[in-house]
Design a protein around this motif. Structure first.
Motif, PDB file in Angstrom:
ATOM      1  N   MET A 154     -45.763  31.951  69.198  1.00  0.00           N
ATOM      2  CA  MET A 154     -45.214  31.212  70.304  1.00  0.00           C
ATOM      3  C   MET A 154     -46.169  31.332  71.484  1.00  0.00           C
ATOM      4  N   ARG A 155     -46.286  30.238  72.221  1.00  0.00           N
ATOM      5  CA  ARG A 155     -47.129  30.231  73.414  1.00  0.00           C
ATOM      6  C   ARG A 155     -46.439  29.419  74.497  1.00  0.00           C
ATOM      7  N   ASP A 156     -46.227  30.025  75.665  1.00  0.00           N
ATOM      8  CA  ASP A 156     -45.649  29.338  76.819  1.00  0.00           C
ATOM      9  C   ASP A 156     -46.737  29.108  77.849  1.00  0.00           C
ATOM     10  N   ARG A 157     -46.739  27.916  78.446  1.00  0.00           N
ATOM     11  CA  ARG A 157     -47.637  27.599  79.554  1.00  0.00           C
ATOM     12  C   ARG A 157     -46.777  27.113  80.711  1.00  0.00           C
ATOM     13  N   PHE A 158     -46.932  27.762  81.863  1.00  0.00           N
ATOM     14  CA  PHE A 158     -46.150  27.441  83.044  1.00  0.00           C
ATOM     15  C   PHE A 158     -47.044  26.905  84.145  1.00  0.00           C
ATOM     16  N   LEU A 159     -46.529  25.953  84.881  1.00  0.00           N
ATOM     17  CA  LEU A 159     -47.091  25.537  86.154  1.00  0.00           C
ATOM     18  C   LEU A 159     -46.022  25.880  87.181  1.00  0.00           C
ATOM     19  N   LEU A 160     -46.360  26.745  88.161  1.00  0.00           N
ATOM     20  CA  LEU A 160     -45.371  27.291  89.096  1.00  0.00           C
ATOM     21  C   LEU A 160     -45.722  26.945  90.538  1.00  0.00           C
ATOM     22  N   ARG A 161     -44.687  26.851  91.379  1.00  0.00           N
ATOM     23  CA  ARG A 161     -44.892  26.702  92.812  1.00  0.00           C
ATOM     24  C   ARG A 161     -45.428  28.028  93.345  1.00  0.00           C
ATOM     25  N   PRO A 162     -46.510  28.000  94.115  1.00  0.00           N
ATOM     26  CA  PRO A 162     -47.111  29.273  94.536  1.00  0.00           C
ATOM     27  C   PRO A 162     -46.274  30.068  95.534  1.00  0.00           C
ATOM     28  N   HIS A 163     -45.429  29.430  96.333  1.00  0.00           N
ATOM     29  CA  HIS A 163     -44.708  30.158  97.383  1.00  0.00           C
ATOM     30  C   HIS A 163     -43.465  30.881  96.880  1.00  0.00           C
ATOM     31  N   ASP A 164     -42.865  30.427  95.752  1.00  0.00           N
ATOM     32  CA  ASP A 164     -41.655  31.103  95.267  1.00  0.00           C
ATOM     33  C   ASP A 164     -41.614  31.254  93.741  1.00  0.00           C
ATOM     34  N   LEU A 165     -42.653  30.822  93.047  1.00  0.00           N
ATOM     35  CA  LEU A 165     -42.790  30.913  91.590  1.00  0.00           C
ATOM     36  C   LEU A 165     -41.719  30.138  90.818  1.00  0.00           C
ATOM     37  N   ARG A 166     -41.086  29.159  91.472  1.00  0.00           N
ATOM     38  CA  ARG A 166     -40.185  28.274  90.726  1.00  0.00           C
ATOM     39  C   ARG A 166     -41.022  27.346  89.857  1.00  0.00           C
ATOM     40  N   PRO A 167     -40.488  26.945  88.701  1.00  0.00           N
ATOM     41  CA  PRO A 167     -41.277  26.148  87.769  1.00  0.00           C
ATOM     42  C   PRO A 167     -41.456  24.693  88.222  1.00  0.00           C
ATOM     43  N   ILE A 168     -42.606  24.148  87.881  1.00  0.00           N
ATOM     44  CA  ILE A 168     -42.892  22.718  87.996  1.00  0.00           C
ATOM     45  C   ILE A 168     -42.909  22.123  86.594  1.00  0.00           C
ATOM     46  N   GLN A 169     -43.520  22.864  85.657  1.00  0.00           N
ATOM     47  CA  GLN A 169     -43.602  22.382  84.281  1.00  0.00           C
ATOM     48  C   GLN A 169     -43.667  23.566  83.326  1.00  0.00           C
ATOM     49  N   LEU A 170     -43.074  23.381  82.142  1.00  0.00           N
ATOM     50  CA  LEU A 170     -43.147  24.352  81.050  1.00  0.00           C
ATOM     51  C   LEU A 170     -43.506  23.609  79.775  1.00  0.00           C
ATOM     52  N   ASP A 171     -44.476  24.133  79.056  1.00  0.00           N
ATOM     53  CA  ASP A 171     -44.804  23.641  77.715  1.00  0.00           C
ATOM     54  C   ASP A 171     -44.825  24.840  76.783  1.00  0.00           C
ATOM     55  N   THR A 172     -44.110  24.732  75.670  1.00  0.00           N
ATOM     56  CA  THR A 172     -44.019  25.808  74.695  1.00  0.00           C
ATOM     57  C   THR A 172     -44.441  25.292  73.330  1.00  0.00           C
ATOM     58  N   ASP A 173     -45.302  26.051  72.660  1.00  0.00           N
ATOM     59  CA  ASP A 173     -45.678  25.764  71.266  1.00  0.00           C
ATOM     60  C   ASP A 173     -45.094  26.850  70.387  1.00  0.00           C
ATOM     61  N   ARG A 174     -44.639  26.448  69.210  1.00  0.00           N
ATOM     62  CA  ARG A 174     -44.201  27.399  68.178  1.00  0.00           C
ATOM     63  C   ARG A 174     -44.951  27.072  66.904  1.00  0.00           C
TER      64      ARG A 174
END
Length: 88
Positions: A1-21
């Protein structure tokens, strides 16, 4: 499994998540302030995900970084609203 996150820098809330299995795309999510959209693979089918939000959320797959970013002190009591694609 591999998760890739794009996060807001000021509060680490997600913008995008992509997961491979097993080397194949499994989940793709885009987060806005009031909506989550995307898909997850169920069997051989991509199941759409559309979630309306009443407020900000953090991603339920990223606990370590999320908790490390919070200003926690002894005695702190809080509720952190999260979304996790397999728990919804």
């Amino acid at each position: 499994m591999r998760d890739r996150f794009l996060l807001r820098p000021h509060d680490l809330r997600p913008i995008q998540l992509d997961t491979d299995r097993d080397g194949s795309p499994h989940v793709h999510l885009k987060y806005s302030d009031r909506h989550i959209s995307g898909w997850k693979t169920v069997g051989a089918t991509k199941k759409p995900i559309e979630v309306e939000l009443s407020g900000p959320v953090w991603d339920g797959n990223l606990w370590g970084l999320t908790l490390a970013s919070l200003p926690l002190t002894a005695g702190t009591d809080l509720t952190l609203p999260t979304y996790q694609y397999d728990s919804a």
